[in-house]
Write a protein that holds these residues in place. Structure first.
Motif, PDB file in Angstrom:
ATOM      1  N   SER A  62       0.827  -1.199   0.000  1.00 35.11           N
ATOM      2  CA  SER A  62       0.000   0.000   0.000  1.00 35.11           C
ATOM      3  C   SER A  62       0.867   1.257   0.000  1.00 35.11           C
ATOM      4  O   SER A  62       0.624   2.200  -0.753  1.00 35.11           O
ATOM      5  N   LYS A 105       1.234   3.766  -3.334  1.00 36.60           N
ATOM      6  CA  LYS A 105       0.686   5.122  -3.211  1.00 36.60           C
ATOM      7  C   LYS A 105       1.755   6.208  -3.349  1.00 36.60           C
ATOM      8  O   LYS A 105       1.414   7.372  -3.604  1.00 36.60           O
ATOM      9  N   LEU A 135       1.736   7.755  -6.782  1.00 38.98           N
ATOM     10  CA  LEU A 135       0.467   8.475  -6.955  1.00 38.98           C
ATOM     11  C   LEU A 135       0.511   9.820  -6.241  1.00 38.98           C
ATOM     12  O   LEU A 135      -0.029  10.821  -6.747  1.00 38.98           O
ATOM     13  N   GLY A 166      -7.825  10.883 -11.305  1.00 36.09           N
ATOM     14  CA  GLY A 166      -7.488   9.477 -11.555  1.00 36.09           C
ATOM     15  C   GLY A 166      -6.523   8.929 -10.516  1.00 36.09           C
ATOM     16  O   GLY A 166      -6.670   7.797 -10.030  1.00 36.09           O
ATOM     17  N   ALA A 167      -5.512   9.729 -10.151  1.00 29.62           N
ATOM     18  CA  ALA A 167      -4.556   9.307  -9.135  1.00 29.62           C
ATOM     19  C   ALA A 167      -5.233   9.149  -7.772  1.00 29.62           C
ATOM     20  O   ALA A 167      -4.948   8.208  -7.021  1.00 29.62           O
ATOM     21  N   GLU A 168      -6.161  10.077  -7.487  1.00 27.03           N
ATOM     22  CA  GLU A 168      -6.890   9.994  -6.221  1.00 27.03           C
ATOM     23  C   GLU A 168      -7.783   8.751  -6.182  1.00 27.03           C
ATOM     24  O   GLU A 168      -7.880   8.068  -5.151  1.00 27.03           O
ATOM     25  N   ALA A 169      -8.434   8.444  -7.318  1.00 26.06           N
ATOM     26  CA  ALA A 169      -9.284   7.252  -7.396  1.00 26.06           C
ATOM     27  C   ALA A 169      -8.451   5.987  -7.216  1.00 26.06           C
ATOM     28  O   ALA A 169      -8.872   5.035  -6.535  1.00 26.06           O
ATOM     29  N   MET A 170      -7.264   5.986  -7.820  1.00 28.75           N
ATOM     30  CA  MET A 170      -6.372   4.838  -7.678  1.00 28.75           C
ATOM     31  C   MET A 170      -5.948   4.659  -6.226  1.00 28.75           C
ATOM     32  O   MET A 170      -5.880   3.533  -5.711  1.00 28.75           O
ATOM     33  N   ARG A 171      -5.654   5.740  -5.537  1.00 26.84           N
ATOM     34  CA  ARG A 171      -5.271   5.681  -4.127  1.00 26.84           C
ATOM     35  C   ARG A 171      -6.411   5.117  -3.280  1.00 26.84           C
ATOM     36  O   ARG A 171      -6.194   4.289  -2.372  1.00 26.84           O
ATOM     37  N   ASN A 172      -7.643   5.550  -3.574  1.00 26.70           N
ATOM     38  CA  ASN A 172      -8.806   5.037  -2.841  1.00 26.70           C
ATOM     39  C   ASN A 172      -9.009   3.541  -3.079  1.00 26.70           C
ATOM     40  O   ASN A 172      -9.390   2.795  -2.165  1.00 26.70           O
ATOM     41  N   LEU A 173      -8.757   3.099  -4.320  1.00 28.96           N
ATOM     42  CA  LEU A 173      -8.881   1.676  -4.635  1.00 28.96           C
ATOM     43  C   LEU A 173      -7.858   0.847  -3.857  1.00 28.96           C
ATOM     44  O   LEU A 173      -8.170  -0.240  -3.352  1.00 28.96           O
ATOM     45  N   ILE A 174      -6.627   1.362  -3.765  1.00 31.06           N
ATOM     46  CA  ILE A 174      -5.579   0.658  -3.011  1.00 31.06           C
ATOM     47  C   ILE A 174      -5.962   0.574  -1.533  1.00 31.06           C
ATOM     48  O   ILE A 174      -5.833  -0.477  -0.901  1.00 31.06           O
TER      49      ILE A 174
END
Length: 242
Positions: free
Chosen positions: A183, A187, A190, A221-229
């Motif tokens: 994690s 991140k 990102l 998009g980077a924020e969405a990826m961080r939330n997914l992780i």
């Protein structure tokens, strides 16, 4: 069986017996059968003493207390009530059921040899020749040996289960550690993308509205990826904690 499981089982059985024996005392009192009621009173006293010992973590002693209380009740039935069937049943059942609730092999054999010694005595009070009831020797002895064998298998299976659980916990801890590292490492880039994109937007680079919109897509998009992780790591931790 583990000590905690044995204690839980004994407490449950103890409560059931206390309720049943209390009802039996009440029924005997209503029917004015004082001699039979007295045997139930003895049994209730033994159950209460056993419950107290089990609460003190003296499981072996608590189990033996119930067993020898039953032996006493059996002979009370023979001598006072003239009912030898109850005594024979107790002398056969106790050394078969008792070992399932005992940890030490010595106490298991104690119950068995106690029954062997008391069985001729029960014959004597029942008016039967001392060694003529062969069911005890040809029925109880093989049953007791089978109980010892299956108790040993149960102990081995319990130990194997405990070992597997410990290994599983160790693997879970490793996965959780890897999840935290993953994690953090995923991140990190990102955060760089989001941070530098935000800095570029704040600078006056004469960007058009379309370019600014593209930068906002990158940040989102980077924020969405961080939330997914974060969500994936959270779900993984919850699964491993079950």
């Amino acid at each position: 069986m583990e000590a905690k499981e044995i204690k839980k089982s004994l407490n449950f059985l103890n409560i059931i017996f206390i309720v049943l024996v209390s009802l039996d005392i009440l029924i005997c009192f209503i029917n004015d059968d004082l001699l039979l009621m007295l045997s139930s009173v003895y049994f209730l006293i033994g159950l209460l003493i056993s419950r107290f010992l089990i609460k003190l973590e003296k499981i072996e002693l608590g189990t033996l207390t119930i067993a020898f209380t039953l032996y006493f009740i059996g002979f009370y039935h023979v001598i006072v009530l003239g009912n030898q069937a109850t005594c024979y049943f107790i002398l056969i059942a106790v050394p078969i059921i008792g070992p399932l609730m005992l940890e030490k092999q010595s106490t298991r054999f104690l119950l068995f040899f106690s029954s062997m010694l008391l069985f001729p005595l029960c014959n004597y009070y029942s008016g039967i020749p001392l060694f003529e009831n062969y069911f005890f020797y040809y029925g109880l002895i093989p049953s007791f040996i089978s109980v010892l064998y299956f108790t040993k298998l149960l102990k081995e299976a319990t130990e194997e289960k405990s070992l597997l659980i410990d290994q599983l916990k160790e693997k879970n801890d490793e996965i959780l550690l890897y999840s935290n590292m993953m994690s953090h490492d995923l991140k990190a880039p990102l955060r760089s993308i989001t941070g530098f994109s935000s800095l570029l937007l704040k600078k006056d680079l004469n960007l058009s509205e379309g370019d600014k919109k593209l930068f906002s897509y990158i940040i989102d998009g980077a924020e969405a990826m961080r939330n997914l992780i974060d969500a994936f790591c959270y779900i993984l931790k919850q699964m491993l904690m079950i």
